[in-house]
Design a protein around this motif. Structure first.
Motif, PDB file in Angstrom:
ATOM      1  N   SER A 174      40.265 -32.656 -22.308  1.00 27.66           N
ATOM      2  CA  SER A 174      39.789 -34.080 -22.678  1.00 27.66           C
ATOM      3  C   SER A 174      39.129 -34.799 -21.486  1.00 27.66           C
ATOM      4  O   SER A 174      39.282 -35.427 -20.769  1.00 27.66           O
ATOM      5  CB  SER A 174      41.180 -34.828 -22.678  1.00 27.66           C
ATOM      6  OG  SER A 174      42.255 -34.393 -22.780  1.00 27.66           O
ATOM      7  N   PRO A 175      37.751 -34.357 -21.553  1.00 29.37           N
ATOM      8  CA  PRO A 175      36.763 -34.850 -20.636  1.00 29.37           C
ATOM      9  C   PRO A 175      36.456 -36.501 -20.870  1.00 29.37           C
ATOM     10  O   PRO A 175      36.612 -36.837 -21.970  1.00 29.37           O
ATOM     11  CB  PRO A 175      35.335 -34.059 -20.625  1.00 29.37           C
ATOM     12  CG  PRO A 175      35.966 -32.879 -21.906  1.00 29.37           C
ATOM     13  CD  PRO A 175      37.082 -33.220 -22.568  1.00 29.37           C
ATOM     14  N   MET A 176      35.760 -37.039 -19.747  1.00 27.98           N
ATOM     15  CA  MET A 176      35.417 -38.425 -19.530  1.00 27.98           C
ATOM     16  C   MET A 176      34.473 -38.722 -21.008  1.00 27.98           C
ATOM     17  O   MET A 176      33.737 -38.126 -21.361  1.00 27.98           O
ATOM     18  CB  MET A 176      34.682 -38.768 -18.429  1.00 27.98           C
ATOM     19  CG  MET A 176      34.295 -40.246 -18.338  1.00 27.98           C
ATOM     20  SD  MET A 176      35.830 -41.247 -18.282  1.00 27.98           S
ATOM     21  CE  MET A 176      36.080 -41.420 -16.603  1.00 27.98           C
ATOM     22  N   ASP A 177      35.019 -39.610 -21.591  1.00 28.96           N
ATOM     23  CA  ASP A 177      34.386 -40.296 -22.983  1.00 28.96           C
ATOM     24  C   ASP A 177      33.786 -39.248 -23.753  1.00 28.96           C
ATOM     25  O   ASP A 177      33.098 -39.659 -24.627  1.00 28.96           O
ATOM     26  CB  ASP A 177      33.016 -41.218 -22.275  1.00 28.96           C
ATOM     27  CG  ASP A 177      33.568 -42.527 -21.623  1.00 28.96           C
ATOM     28  OD1 ASP A 177      34.704 -42.767 -21.570  1.00 28.96           O
ATOM     29  OD2 ASP A 177      32.629 -42.859 -20.536  1.00 28.96           O
ATOM     30  N   ALA A 178      34.583 -38.212 -23.889  1.00 31.73           N
ATOM     31  CA  ALA A 178      34.152 -37.161 -24.961  1.00 31.73           C
ATOM     32  C   ALA A 178      34.835 -37.141 -26.343  1.00 31.73           C
ATOM     33  O   ALA A 178      34.690 -36.599 -27.236  1.00 31.73           O
ATOM     34  CB  ALA A 178      34.262 -35.745 -24.290  1.00 31.73           C
ATOM     35  N   GLY A 179      35.886 -37.962 -26.246  1.00 34.43           N
ATOM     36  CA  GLY A 179      36.666 -38.079 -27.309  1.00 34.43           C
ATOM     37  C   GLY A 179      37.816 -39.296 -27.480  1.00 34.43           C
ATOM     38  O   GLY A 179      37.693 -40.020 -26.203  1.00 34.43           O
ATOM     39  N   LEU A 180      38.389 -39.241 -28.629  1.00 31.26           N
ATOM     40  CA  LEU A 180      39.565 -40.551 -28.597  1.00 31.26           C
ATOM     41  C   LEU A 180      40.997 -39.999 -28.100  1.00 31.26           C
ATOM     42  O   LEU A 180      41.271 -39.040 -28.906  1.00 31.26           O
ATOM     43  CB  LEU A 180      39.467 -41.064 -30.181  1.00 31.26           C
ATOM     44  CG  LEU A 180      40.789 -42.092 -30.226  1.00 31.26           C
ATOM     45  CD1 LEU A 180      40.604 -43.228 -29.110  1.00 31.26           C
ATOM     46  CD2 LEU A 180      40.440 -42.520 -31.718  1.00 31.26           C
ATOM     47  N   TRP A 181      41.223 -39.923 -26.818  1.00 30.95           N
ATOM     48  CA  TRP A 181      42.168 -39.482 -26.299  1.00 30.95           C
ATOM     49  C   TRP A 181      43.490 -40.442 -26.429  1.00 30.95           C
ATOM     50  O   TRP A 181      43.396 -41.450 -25.627  1.00 30.95           O
ATOM     51  CB  TRP A 181      42.465 -39.030 -25.033  1.00 30.95           C
ATOM     52  CG  TRP A 181      40.986 -38.158 -24.607  1.00 30.95           C
ATOM     53  CD1 TRP A 181      40.287 -38.422 -23.719  1.00 30.95           C
ATOM     54  CD2 TRP A 181      40.247 -37.195 -25.449  1.00 30.95           C
ATOM     55  NE1 TRP A 181      38.859 -37.663 -23.581  1.00 30.95           N
ATOM     56  CE2 TRP A 181      39.052 -36.827 -24.870  1.00 30.95           C
ATOM     57  CE3 TRP A 181      40.973 -36.376 -26.427  1.00 30.95           C
ATOM     58  CZ2 TRP A 181      38.272 -36.027 -25.192  1.00 30.95           C
ATOM     59  CZ3 TRP A 181      39.851 -35.438 -26.943  1.00 30.95           C
ATOM     60  CH2 TRP A 181      38.538 -35.231 -26.089  1.00 30.95           C
ATOM     61  N   MET A 182      44.543 -40.463 -27.269  1.00 29.50           N
ATOM     62  CA  MET A 182      45.524 -41.647 -27.296  1.00 29.50           C
ATOM     63  C   MET A 182      46.829 -41.188 -27.993  1.00 29.50           C
ATOM     64  O   MET A 182      46.925 -39.995 -28.382  1.00 29.50           O
ATOM     65  CB  MET A 182      45.063 -42.467 -28.571  1.00 29.50           C
ATOM     66  CG  MET A 182      44.888 -41.823 -29.827  1.00 29.50           C
ATOM     67  SD  MET A 182      44.352 -43.204 -31.209  1.00 29.50           S
ATOM     68  CE  MET A 182      44.375 -42.163 -32.724  1.00 29.50           C
ATOM     69  N   THR A 183      47.700 -41.882 -27.444  1.00 32.78           N
ATOM     70  CA  THR A 183      48.989 -41.744 -27.927  1.00 32.78           C
ATOM     71  C   THR A 183      49.923 -43.042 -28.577  1.00 32.78           C
ATOM     72  O   THR A 183      49.655 -44.187 -27.742  1.00 32.78           O
ATOM     73  CB  THR A 183      49.845 -41.326 -26.780  1.00 32.78           C
ATOM     74  OG1 THR A 183      49.651 -40.074 -26.399  1.00 32.78           O
ATOM     75  CG2 THR A 183      51.543 -41.355 -27.237  1.00 32.78           C
ATOM     76  N   GLN A 184      50.483 -43.114 -29.779  1.00 29.74           N
ATOM     77  CA  GLN A 184      51.106 -44.106 -30.321  1.00 29.74           C
ATOM     78  C   GLN A 184      52.572 -43.921 -29.767  1.00 29.74           C
ATOM     79  O   GLN A 184      52.893 -43.126 -30.254  1.00 29.74           O
ATOM     80  CB  GLN A 184      51.130 -44.122 -31.814  1.00 29.74           C
ATOM     81  CG  GLN A 184      49.398 -44.528 -32.005  1.00 29.74           C
ATOM     82  CD  GLN A 184      49.186 -44.090 -33.638  1.00 29.74           C
ATOM     83  OE1 GLN A 184      48.634 -42.904 -33.972  1.00 29.74           O
ATOM     84  NE2 GLN A 184      49.206 -44.846 -34.660  1.00 29.74           N
ATOM     85  N   LEU A 185      52.998 -44.996 -29.176  1.00 27.78           N
ATOM     86  CA  LEU A 185      54.526 -44.890 -28.861  1.00 27.78           C
ATOM     87  C   LEU A 185      55.147 -46.256 -29.777  1.00 27.78           C
ATOM     88  O   LEU A 185      54.520 -47.420 -29.960  1.00 27.78           O
ATOM     89  CB  LEU A 185      54.768 -45.588 -27.614  1.00 27.78           C
ATOM     90  CG  LEU A 185      56.126 -45.843 -27.001  1.00 27.78           C
ATOM     91  CD1 LEU A 185      57.092 -44.508 -27.098  1.00 27.78           C
ATOM     92  CD2 LEU A 185      56.266 -46.239 -25.600  1.00 27.78           C
TER      93      LEU A 185
END
Ligand code: ADP
Length: 265
Positions: A71-82
């Motif tokens: 998950s490199p910087m600004d390369a994707g949407l890295w997210m978690t929904q809690l």
């Protein structure tokens, strides 16, 4: 946690519930070890308010069974929904990945027109390559699900993905479009909220029906943990029904790797 045993039916009650849904509180970080790990830290401190955690990069992003998620910087949407789902049994909590898979593939199809497909159970694919992986981790309250940390890693840019990930690709590589996290979230979150409430009210069946026409797995020859099989169908609870050399068996999500015979899908 207060749980209701009342299962609202579709129609008026369902519409009312959708309108009452809390908005996502969005927390943005430059760097996190893992957005799922951050969500679990919050949940264990008792904060399960509906929260979306986004990081520009993850230093210890995870897939299933602690496999590394690049998950490199600004390369994707890295997210978690809690979030704390209503009325979901502990044993059904892993169904959450099907909600995000259905909602995110729908959102990406609307935004790009591309035929984003769902590879059972937790990946999105485009052009036969993996563009997104999902990971659900849960906390329990007796036999009910108390909270879910639902992570999605969506590759937006190709240039930052290491070449050794030969099955990986990105929205940009496959469609020529560089989408922003904001435009994806604007399409994805309403779709997610609607499907989450269908799940809570009616179970996973209607969500599986949405995925069925977008499935990259059904009808294919696959390997389930290396064993050749034909993927026949998805059950109402998300299990993959496979025909092996010795007969038909249900394969549960979570502990298996499904691959195409010669390729990723
Ligand atoms: P599976 O592919 O069996 O569903 P996981 O969902 O657990 O596996 O995802 C982890 C795997 O995904 C890693 O072992 C690696 O092969 C691959 N991977 C890691 N980072 C990325 C990425 N950014 N894009 C696509 N694939 C990735």
């Amino acid at each position: 946690m207060v749980k209701s045993n009342c299962r609202p039916s579709a129609g008026g009650i369902f519409r009312k519930k959708v309108m009452q849904v809390d908005a996502w509180k969005i927390l943005r970080f430059d760097t996190l070890d893992s957005t799922n790990t951050e969500a679990k830290r919050r949940a264990r401190e008792g904060d399960v308010a509906r929260t979306l955690i986004i990081a520009r990069q993850q230093t210890a992003g995870r897939g299933r069974m602690d496999r590394k998620w690049v998950s490199p910087m600004d390369a994707g949407l890295w997210m978690t929904q809690l979030f704390a789902p209503e009325n979901v049994r502990a044993r059904d909590a892993s169904g959450a990945v099907f909600i995000s898979a259905a909602a995110l593939s729908q959102a990406l199809r609307e935004l790009t027109g591309a035929e984003v497909m769902v590879k059972w159970p937790n990946d999105l694919v485009l052009g036969g390559k993996k563009i997104c992986g999902m990971l659900a981790e849960c906390g329990f309250d007796g036999d009910m699900c108390a909270w879910i940390a639902l992570g999605s890693g969506l590759n937006l840019r190709e240039d930052a993905l290491p070449p050794e990930l030969k099955f990986a690709s990105s929205i940009q590589r496959q469609t020529g479009r560089l989408l922003t996290p904001e435009e994806i979230l604007a399409a994805y979150l309403p779709a997610f909220d609607a499907l989450e409430h269908i799940w809570e009210a009616e179970g996973l069946g209607p969500v599986i029906e949405r995925i069925r026409p977008m499935s990259a797995t059904l009808g294919r020859e696959v390997r389930v943990n290396g064993e050749p099989a034909r993927a026949l169908d998805m059950d109402w609870d998300g299990a993959l029904i496979c025909e092996f050399a010795d007969g038909v068996r249900r394969v549960l999500a979570g502990d298996v790797s499904v691959r195409g015979i010669t390729d990723y899908v």
